[in-house]
Write a protein that holds these residues in place. Structure first.
Motif, PDB file in Angstrom:
ATOM      1  N   TRP A 119      29.693  36.238  30.167  1.00 40.62           N
ATOM      2  CA  TRP A 119      29.722  36.198  31.615  1.00 40.62           C
ATOM      3  C   TRP A 119      31.143  36.466  32.075  1.00 40.62           C
ATOM      4  O   TRP A 119      32.089  36.392  31.299  1.00 40.62           O
ATOM      5  CB  TRP A 119      29.280  34.844  32.137  1.00 40.62           C
ATOM      6  CG  TRP A 119      27.852  34.493  31.895  1.00 40.62           C
ATOM      7  CD1 TRP A 119      26.896  35.243  31.280  1.00 40.62           C
ATOM      8  CD2 TRP A 119      27.217  33.274  32.266  1.00 40.62           C
ATOM      9  NE1 TRP A 119      25.717  34.570  31.255  1.00 40.62           N
ATOM     10  CE2 TRP A 119      25.888  33.358  31.853  1.00 40.62           C
ATOM     11  CE3 TRP A 119      27.657  32.122  32.911  1.00 40.62           C
ATOM     12  CZ2 TRP A 119      24.978  32.324  32.066  1.00 40.62           C
ATOM     13  CZ3 TRP A 119      26.759  31.104  33.123  1.00 40.62           C
ATOM     14  CH2 TRP A 119      25.428  31.211  32.710  1.00 40.62           C
ATOM     15  N   ARG A 120      31.299  36.686  33.351  1.00 40.55           N
ATOM     16  CA  ARG A 120      32.634  36.951  33.888  1.00 40.55           C
ATOM     17  C   ARG A 120      33.519  35.718  33.764  1.00 40.55           C
ATOM     18  O   ARG A 120      33.054  34.598  33.829  1.00 40.55           O
ATOM     19  CB  ARG A 120      32.517  37.387  35.334  1.00 40.55           C
ATOM     20  CG  ARG A 120      31.791  38.698  35.436  1.00 40.55           C
ATOM     21  CD  ARG A 120      31.733  39.168  36.866  1.00 40.55           C
ATOM     22  NE  ARG A 120      31.100  40.459  36.902  1.00 40.55           N
ATOM     23  CZ  ARG A 120      29.965  40.705  37.536  1.00 40.55           C
ATOM     24  NH1 ARG A 120      29.356  39.754  38.207  1.00 40.55           N
ATOM     25  NH2 ARG A 120      29.442  41.907  37.529  1.00 40.55           N
ATOM     26  N   ASP A 121      34.809  35.964  33.644  1.00 39.22           N
ATOM     27  CA  ASP A 121      35.753  34.861  33.453  1.00 39.22           C
ATOM     28  C   ASP A 121      36.430  34.462  34.757  1.00 39.22           C
ATOM     29  O   ASP A 121      36.084  34.942  35.827  1.00 39.22           O
ATOM     30  CB  ASP A 121      36.784  35.214  32.376  1.00 39.22           C
ATOM     31  CG  ASP A 121      37.664  36.393  32.756  1.00 39.22           C
ATOM     32  OD1 ASP A 121      37.655  36.808  33.924  1.00 39.22           O
ATOM     33  OD2 ASP A 121      38.377  36.881  31.880  1.00 39.22           O
ATOM     34  N   GLU A 122      37.411  33.586  34.631  1.00 35.31           N
ATOM     35  CA  GLU A 122      38.071  33.023  35.810  1.00 35.31           C
ATOM     36  C   GLU A 122      38.784  34.049  36.684  1.00 35.31           C
ATOM     37  O   GLU A 122      39.120  33.776  37.827  1.00 35.31           O
ATOM     38  CB  GLU A 122      39.048  31.913  35.402  1.00 35.31           C
ATOM     39  CG  GLU A 122      40.211  32.363  34.548  1.00 35.31           C
ATOM     40  CD  GLU A 122      39.882  32.528  33.060  1.00 35.31           C
ATOM     41  OE1 GLU A 122      40.685  33.167  32.360  1.00 35.31           O
ATOM     42  OE2 GLU A 122      38.845  32.044  32.603  1.00 35.31           O
ATOM     43  N   SER A 123      39.015  35.247  36.180  1.00 40.17           N
ATOM     44  CA  SER A 123      39.686  36.270  36.976  1.00 40.17           C
ATOM     45  C   SER A 123      38.706  37.069  37.834  1.00 40.17           C
ATOM     46  O   SER A 123      39.113  37.886  38.645  1.00 40.17           O
ATOM     47  CB  SER A 123      40.464  37.225  36.070  1.00 40.17           C
ATOM     48  OG  SER A 123      39.573  37.927  35.224  1.00 40.17           O
ATOM     49  N   SER A 124      37.417  36.829  37.677  1.00 42.39           N
ATOM     50  CA  SER A 124      36.421  37.586  38.437  1.00 42.39           C
ATOM     51  C   SER A 124      36.010  36.846  39.709  1.00 42.39           C
ATOM     52  O   SER A 124      36.385  35.701  39.929  1.00 42.39           O
ATOM     53  CB  SER A 124      35.192  37.841  37.565  1.00 42.39           C
ATOM     54  OG  SER A 124      34.430  36.657  37.458  1.00 42.39           O
ATOM     55  N   ALA A 125      35.173  37.512  40.501  1.00 47.16           N
ATOM     56  CA  ALA A 125      34.671  36.903  41.734  1.00 47.16           C
ATOM     57  C   ALA A 125      33.541  35.909  41.454  1.00 47.16           C
ATOM     58  O   ALA A 125      33.149  35.161  42.330  1.00 47.16           O
ATOM     59  CB  ALA A 125      34.178  37.987  42.677  1.00 47.16           C
ATOM     60  N   ASN A 126      33.008  35.908  40.242  1.00 44.50           N
ATOM     61  CA  ASN A 126      31.890  35.041  39.898  1.00 44.50           C
ATOM     62  C   ASN A 126      32.155  34.396  38.532  1.00 44.50           C
ATOM     63  O   ASN A 126      31.470  34.676  37.555  1.00 44.50           O
ATOM     64  CB  ASN A 126      30.607  35.883  39.869  1.00 44.50           C
ATOM     65  CG  ASN A 126      29.379  35.037  39.929  1.00 44.50           C
ATOM     66  OD1 ASN A 126      29.370  33.986  40.545  1.00 44.50           O
ATOM     67  ND2 ASN A 126      28.329  35.495  39.277  1.00 44.50           N
ATOM     68  N   PRO A 127      33.151  33.522  38.433  1.00 47.08           N
ATOM     69  CA  PRO A 127      33.551  32.982  37.134  1.00 47.08           C
ATOM     70  C   PRO A 127      32.503  32.057  36.520  1.00 47.08           C
ATOM     71  O   PRO A 127      31.798  31.334  37.219  1.00 47.08           O
ATOM     72  CB  PRO A 127      34.840  32.223  37.445  1.00 47.08           C
ATOM     73  CG  PRO A 127      34.811  31.978  38.902  1.00 47.08           C
ATOM     74  CD  PRO A 127      33.976  33.051  39.515  1.00 47.08           C
ATOM     75  N   ASP A 128      32.426  32.100  35.197  1.00 49.43           N
ATOM     76  CA  ASP A 128      31.437  31.301  34.468  1.00 49.43           C
ATOM     77  C   ASP A 128      31.593  29.804  34.729  1.00 49.43           C
ATOM     78  O   ASP A 128      30.596  29.085  34.858  1.00 49.43           O
ATOM     79  CB  ASP A 128      31.483  31.611  32.974  1.00 49.43           C
ATOM     80  CG  ASP A 128      32.845  31.386  32.324  1.00 49.43           C
ATOM     81  OD1 ASP A 128      33.830  31.102  33.041  1.00 49.43           O
ATOM     82  OD2 ASP A 128      32.920  31.500  31.096  1.00 49.43           O
ATOM     83  N   GLU A 129      32.811  29.330  34.840  1.00 47.43           N
ATOM     84  CA  GLU A 129      33.029  27.902  35.088  1.00 47.43           C
ATOM     85  C   GLU A 129      32.478  27.478  36.447  1.00 47.43           C
ATOM     86  O   GLU A 129      31.961  26.372  36.594  1.00 47.43           O
ATOM     87  CB  GLU A 129      34.520  27.562  34.962  1.00 47.43           C
ATOM     88  CG  GLU A 129      34.961  27.635  33.501  1.00 47.43           C
ATOM     89  CD  GLU A 129      36.441  27.912  33.329  1.00 47.43           C
ATOM     90  OE1 GLU A 129      37.136  28.174  34.333  1.00 47.43           O
ATOM     91  OE2 GLU A 129      36.883  27.879  32.180  1.00 47.43           O
TER      92      GLU A 129
END
Length: 179
Positions: A119-129
């Protein structure tokens, strides 16, 4: 456990196990009549199969449909089936895109975070966290709810890596299984 993370290599049977757990949660909740105790009239519990996109999540739904089709006792409990959902009693198993906006507003019995390391990480618009943080409050009203992250390992970042680093091999209430 109420939270588990499975770190399993490619072709390790992750989607089949995810399907089995989703069906088990729905059937056990229904047969134990827990819905009558924890759900308001008209409310349903949801088992979410989350993946990077709906196409990827549909693979788990195919395994779920296979289990239902070939186990007559489970097939008898199904009262509604669509392309992206299946209803057993007052539990709906649904596929969802991994988005922190789209997982809000549900009463959640289970979350299967399929291939969450990708999944996308913290740098994306939809972070997994953020996705995991958004779904956890929805699980609070059902004591036997389960968060299951299941993925091939990818990189040393994100929710799967954090769970592995914090809980693997340690005395913890979070199960981390490496295969």
């Amino acid at each position: 456990v109420r939270e588990a993370w499975f770190v399993v290599g490619r072709r390790g049977g992750k989607s089949r196990i995810a399907a089995l757990i989703a069906v088990y949660l729905a059937v056990a909740f229904t047969l134990r009549k827990r819905a009558l105790e924890v759900l308001a009239p008209g409310e349903v519990a949801t088992v979410m199969v989350l993946a990077a996109d709906r196409k990827q999540a549909r693979q788990v739904m195919r395994f779920i449909e296979g289990l239902v089709k070939y186990v007559p006792m489970i097939a008898a409990l199904v009262h509604d089936q669509k392309q992206e959902s299946l209803a057993i009693g007052r539990v709906v198993i649904e596929v969802h895109s991994a988005s922190f906006r789209s997982v809000r507003g549900y009463t959640v019995l289970g979350v299967i975070a399929d291939e969450c390391a990708f999944w996308r990480d913290e740098s994306s618009a939809n972070p997994d966290e953020e996705i995991i943080a958004a779904v956890k409050p929805a699980m609070a009203t059902i004591p036997e709810s389960l968060l299951l992250g299941i993925s091939s390992p990818y990189s040393r970042r994100g929710v799967l890596w954090n769970a592995y680093r914090e809980h693997y091999g340690k005395d913890s209430k979070v199960l981390v299984w490496k295969a």
